[in-house]
Design a protein around this motif. Structure first.
Motif, PDB file in Angstrom:
ATOM      1  N   THR A  45       8.966   2.191  13.219  1.00  0.00           N
ATOM      2  CA  THR A  45       7.671   2.090  12.534  1.00  0.00           C
ATOM      3  C   THR A  45       7.030   3.455  12.303  1.00  0.00           C
ATOM      4  O   THR A  45       5.868   3.540  11.913  1.00  0.00           O
TER       5      THR A  45
ATOM      6  N   ASP B  62       4.280   1.610   3.357  1.00  0.00           N
ATOM      7  CA  ASP B  62       2.926   1.222   3.759  1.00  0.00           C
ATOM      8  C   ASP B  62       1.936   1.446   2.612  1.00  0.00           C
ATOM      9  O   ASP B  62       1.032   0.626   2.386  1.00  0.00           O
TER      10      ASP B  62
ATOM     11  N   SER C  59       6.284  -2.309   9.717  1.00  0.00           N
ATOM     12  CA  SER C  59       4.998  -1.636   9.841  1.00  0.00           C
ATOM     13  C   SER C  59       4.536  -1.709  11.294  1.00  0.00           C
ATOM     14  O   SER C  59       5.137  -2.420  12.110  1.00  0.00           O
TER      15      SER C  59
ATOM     16  N   ALA D  29       2.474  -1.275   0.069  1.00  0.00           N
ATOM     17  CA  ALA D  29       1.906  -2.537   0.565  1.00  0.00           C
ATOM     18  C   ALA D  29       0.390  -2.535   0.418  1.00  0.00           C
ATOM     19  O   ALA D  29      -0.221  -3.576   0.121  1.00  0.00           O
TER      20      ALA D  29
ATOM     21  N   ASN E 192       2.634  -7.137   4.756  1.00  0.00           N
ATOM     22  CA  ASN E 192       3.545  -5.993   4.688  1.00  0.00           C
ATOM     23  C   ASN E 192       4.709  -6.288   3.755  1.00  0.00           C
ATOM     24  O   ASN E 192       5.014  -7.450   3.475  1.00  0.00           O
TER      25      ASN E 192
ATOM     26  N   CYS F 136       8.328   4.836   7.146  1.00  0.00           N
ATOM     27  CA  CYS F 136       7.519   3.692   6.703  1.00  0.00           C
ATOM     28  C   CYS F 136       6.349   4.060   5.809  1.00  0.00           C
ATOM     29  O   CYS F 136       5.768   3.177   5.157  1.00  0.00           O
TER      30      CYS F 136
ATOM     31  N   ASN G 265       5.697 -11.367   8.694  1.00  0.00           N
ATOM     32  CA  ASN G 265       5.390  -9.978   8.366  1.00  0.00           C
ATOM     33  C   ASN G 265       4.207  -9.914   7.399  1.00  0.00           C
ATOM     34  O   ASN G 265       4.223  -9.196   6.401  1.00  0.00           O
TER      35      ASN G 265
ATOM     36  N   SER H 113       3.960  -5.194  12.317  1.00  0.00           N
ATOM     37  CA  SER H 113       5.082  -6.146  12.288  1.00  0.00           C
ATOM     38  C   SER H 113       5.459  -6.567  13.702  1.00  0.00           C
ATOM     39  O   SER H 113       5.551  -5.731  14.604  1.00  0.00           O
TER      40      SER H 113
END
Length: 375
Positions: free
Chosen positions: A229, A238, A180, A241, A176, A234, A173, A183
């Motif tokens: 996702t 996100d 995501s 990340a 992330n 998410c 992954n 992913s």
């Protein structure tokens, strides 16, 4: 990662604490009240009083701060109103407040002095703490009448199964911290499998502890559709990340640290929850409700007449949103990335969220509320 030992909301009552940054959870609890009162209608409190039987309640994942006793008060008030309608006194009530051992139980117990029994119909209320993971047994067989859990069951019992990373030549992954668009399917499947395992364990444990025809009202963050996702479940992760990736580019964080971390969190769909309840087989699903909460509600404050006043500028929303994320996530992030990273991380996070809001103001938290009966 031993989630049970690490995960806890930010302690105390300071400006960055969970106590001061949990408006979203408060909104959810308020929306649960109708389902709680509906569930309480199933109990014959008159018969319980005649038999001198106490009514036992468990609030699982209660945390601390002003929300910690909101659900308990809603349940108690609902029982008192139900008994008034039946023309009978309330039975004695025993409420167990459950959370992981790292929870701020000191603050929780200190707040009990403000917990008022405004019943006027008799019946005493006793409260006890019960530390431990709700993914296993916590109470003797057939002792609980009513179980409540709010904004907790989206947390997994462990990080995404580590055997995936061990078997991989490279991080699966990469870049992330959660599911995501980038992913691989193996990561999506690992999250879904772990959630199903945990949620089934929760249902199975409660099925042994709840009396026949006992009730349960639970809520958790989720999604409306099938795509795990989708931005609705998410987007927040996100953006976080993105902060980590920026810190790597600027030499403030090692890439391997990011690639070895996945948030032990999952946003299930209504279909996943319905299927899990059906397959476990111990409960009847009475109602499933989807609640959408704008990110703006993180900045909302109650006015004197009970309505909400919302601050709408991007900077205010981003500040409150980041405080909300920090209050919930800091214990996990600090254990993996280190304490020294936290302040610069969340300063950058605030700017990235603000930039995102300038492009997209249609952001929502999705919550799913379930009402169940023990068969």
């Amino acid at each position: 990662m031993d989630v049970a030992q690490i995960l806890h909301m930010r302690r105390g009552d300071g400006e960055d604490s969970y106590a001061k940054n949990s408006n979203v959870q408060k909104v959810i609890i308020c929306r649960e009240k109708a389902g709680i009162e509906e569930a309480l209608e199933a109990f014959d409190f008159n018969k319980m009083c005649e038999a001198s039987e106490s009514f036992k309640i468990a609030d699982m994942g209660c945390s601390s701060g002003p929300n910690a006793l909101c659900a308990a008060k809603a349940i108690v008030d609902g029982i008192y109103r139900r008994c008034q309608g039946l023309g009978c006194p309330s039975p004695e009530l025993l409420i167990y407040l459950n959370d992981l051992p790292g929870n701020d139980f000191n603050m929780l117990f200190q707040s009990l002095s403000s917990f008022k029994n405004l019943n006027g119909v008799g019946g005493e209320c006793f409260i006890a703490g019960m530390p431990g993971s709700f993914y296993g047994r916590l109470f003797p067989t057939r002792t609980l009448h009513f179980v409540h859990s709010s904004s907790s069951l989206h947390w997994l019992s462990q990080q995404v199964p580590p055997d995936l990373e061990k078997k991989a030549i490279r991080a699966l992954n990469k870049g992330n911290i959660y599911i995501s668009k980038t992913s691989p399917q193996s990561v999506l499947k690992a999250y879904a499998v772990q959630f199903h395992k945990d949620f089934t364990s929760f249902l199975n444990s409660r099925s042994q502890e709840i009396v026949p025809a006992g009730r349960m009202v639970i809520s958790l963050f989720g999604r409306t559709g099938d795509d795990p996702t989708s931005p609705e479940c998410c987007q927040q992760w996100d953006l976080l990340a993105q902060v980590f990736r920026d810190m790597i580019v600027n030499g403030l964080l090692q890439e391997g640290k990011l690639d070895s971390f996945n948030i032990p969190f999952y946003s299930p769909s209504p279909q996943e929850l319905t299927s899990a309840v059906h397959n476990e087989g111990s409960f009847t699903l009475n109602r499933l409700e989807i609640l959408e909460i704008d990110w703006d509600r993180v900045t909302s404050s109650e006015t004197s007449n009970g309505s909400t006043k919302t601050i709408l500028d991007n900077q205010s929303i981003s500040q409150s949103t980041v405080k909300f994320v920090r209050a919930v996530m800091e214990s996990l992030l600090e254990s993996h990335f280190g304490r020294e990273v936290m302040d610069p991380l969340f300063r950058r996070h605030e700017q990235i969220v603000c930039d995102h809001l300038s492009r997209n103001r249609n952001n929502k938290y999705i919550c799913i509320i379930l009402s169940l009966t023990k068969t």
